[in-house]
Design a protein around this motif. Sequence first.
Motif, PDB file in Angstrom:
ATOM      1  N   GLN A   1     -10.300   5.820   5.936  1.00 35.79           N
ATOM      2  CA  GLN A   1      -9.466   6.930   6.639  1.00 35.79           C
ATOM      3  C   GLN A   1      -9.734   8.097   6.918  1.00 35.79           C
ATOM      4  O   GLN A   1     -10.585   8.654   6.378  1.00 35.79           O
ATOM      5  CB  GLN A   1      -7.664   6.846   5.928  1.00 35.79           C
TER       6      GLN A   1
ATOM      7  N   PRO B   1       0.532  -0.896   0.051  1.00 35.29           N
ATOM      8  CA  PRO B   1      -0.167   0.371   0.364  1.00 35.29           C
ATOM      9  C   PRO B   1       0.714   1.171   0.279  1.00 35.29           C
ATOM     10  O   PRO B   1       0.300   2.233  -0.523  1.00 35.29           O
ATOM     11  CB  PRO B   1      -1.066  -0.508   1.663  1.00 35.29           C
ATOM     12  N   GLY B   2       2.095   1.100   1.245  1.00 32.83           N
ATOM     13  CA  GLY B   2       3.186   2.152   0.405  1.00 32.83           C
ATOM     14  C   GLY B   2       3.734   2.777  -0.565  1.00 32.83           C
ATOM     15  O   GLY B   2       3.492   3.814  -1.060  1.00 32.83           O
TER      16      GLY B   2
ATOM     17  N   GLU C   1      -5.408   1.179   3.631  1.00 32.91           N
ATOM     18  CA  GLU C   1      -4.552   0.393   3.761  1.00 32.91           C
ATOM     19  C   GLU C   1      -3.308   0.940   4.981  1.00 32.91           C
ATOM     20  O   GLU C   1      -3.213   0.101   6.188  1.00 32.91           O
ATOM     21  CB  GLU C   1      -4.386  -0.498   3.050  1.00 32.91           C
ATOM     22  N   ILE C   2      -3.203   1.600   4.955  1.00 36.34           N
ATOM     23  CA  ILE C   2      -1.804   2.669   5.310  1.00 36.34           C
ATOM     24  C   ILE C   2      -2.238   3.410   7.336  1.00 36.34           C
ATOM     25  O   ILE C   2      -2.298   2.897   8.172  1.00 36.34           O
ATOM     26  CB  ILE C   2      -0.858   3.738   5.272  1.00 36.34           C
ATOM     27  N   SER C   3      -3.660   3.451   6.513  1.00 37.77           N
ATOM     28  CA  SER C   3      -4.058   4.258   7.991  1.00 37.77           C
ATOM     29  C   SER C   3      -4.390   3.036   8.992  1.00 37.77           C
ATOM     30  O   SER C   3      -4.724   2.913   9.905  1.00 37.77           O
ATOM     31  CB  SER C   3      -5.726   4.502   7.877  1.00 37.77           C
TER      32      SER C   3
END
Length: 248
Positions: free
Chosen positions: A60, A5-6, A45-47
């Motif tokens: 998010q 995701p990043g 996804e990162i959140s």
Amino acid sequence: MNEPPGARFEIALTGITLAEYLQAQNKDVLFFIDNVYRFVQAGAEISTLLGRVPSETGYQPTLASEVSDFQERICSKGGGSITAIEAVYVPADDMTDPAVVTIFSYLDSILVLSRERIQLGLYPAIDPLASSCGNLDPAVVGKEHFNIAQEALKIFAKYEGLRKIVTVIGIDELSKADRTLYDRARKLQNFLTQPFFVAEIYTGKKGEYVPIAETLEGCDKIISGRLDNVTEDKFYLIGKIEGAEPGN
């Protein structure tokens, strides 16, 4: 989608940075994004990985700021410009999805592709009532273009209501005025299909380029009733309106 995701999140920012680099050299940049919803999805996804509590909508809490930080960089300044063409995935075809609404708020024009129109074989499968354009203004496109477009939208809006009635009681039960409008709407719908060069192998029809002025002329003839005596099938996948007129 096979990337972390990043990486998926940062690639959008990398792309706009490269566009800004070219813009700084006084160039006009055409920036394609396919698709921008994946940027939002990667942010979600990162959140989650960071342990943030999601908002009430499930996205998010930083959704608005992330989209804003990205979209606000697509602009004109100095001697260059960035024009973006963005594909937007709509989850479950829900146009009220928070991510979709947030993205749409930054777009000047929106073309909504319709599954129903694809099933009817109408290409390009653009839903004229769900779509919009910020440039559809007399000061930009001219009074004639604006008036014809508005009249076409009125006919399509009325047609949607009549179409549901026809499926229940049949076209013969419509009043004469409604039947005329219904017929013109179907002709207009067919006329707005386009024989694409890239689709010749599938349609069996030779691709054709039609200037805007000639498209407007064709729409005006249908709307005004000058082609009421022509059957609707004559308008399907043709280029210029001359292809549907008697004698062709």
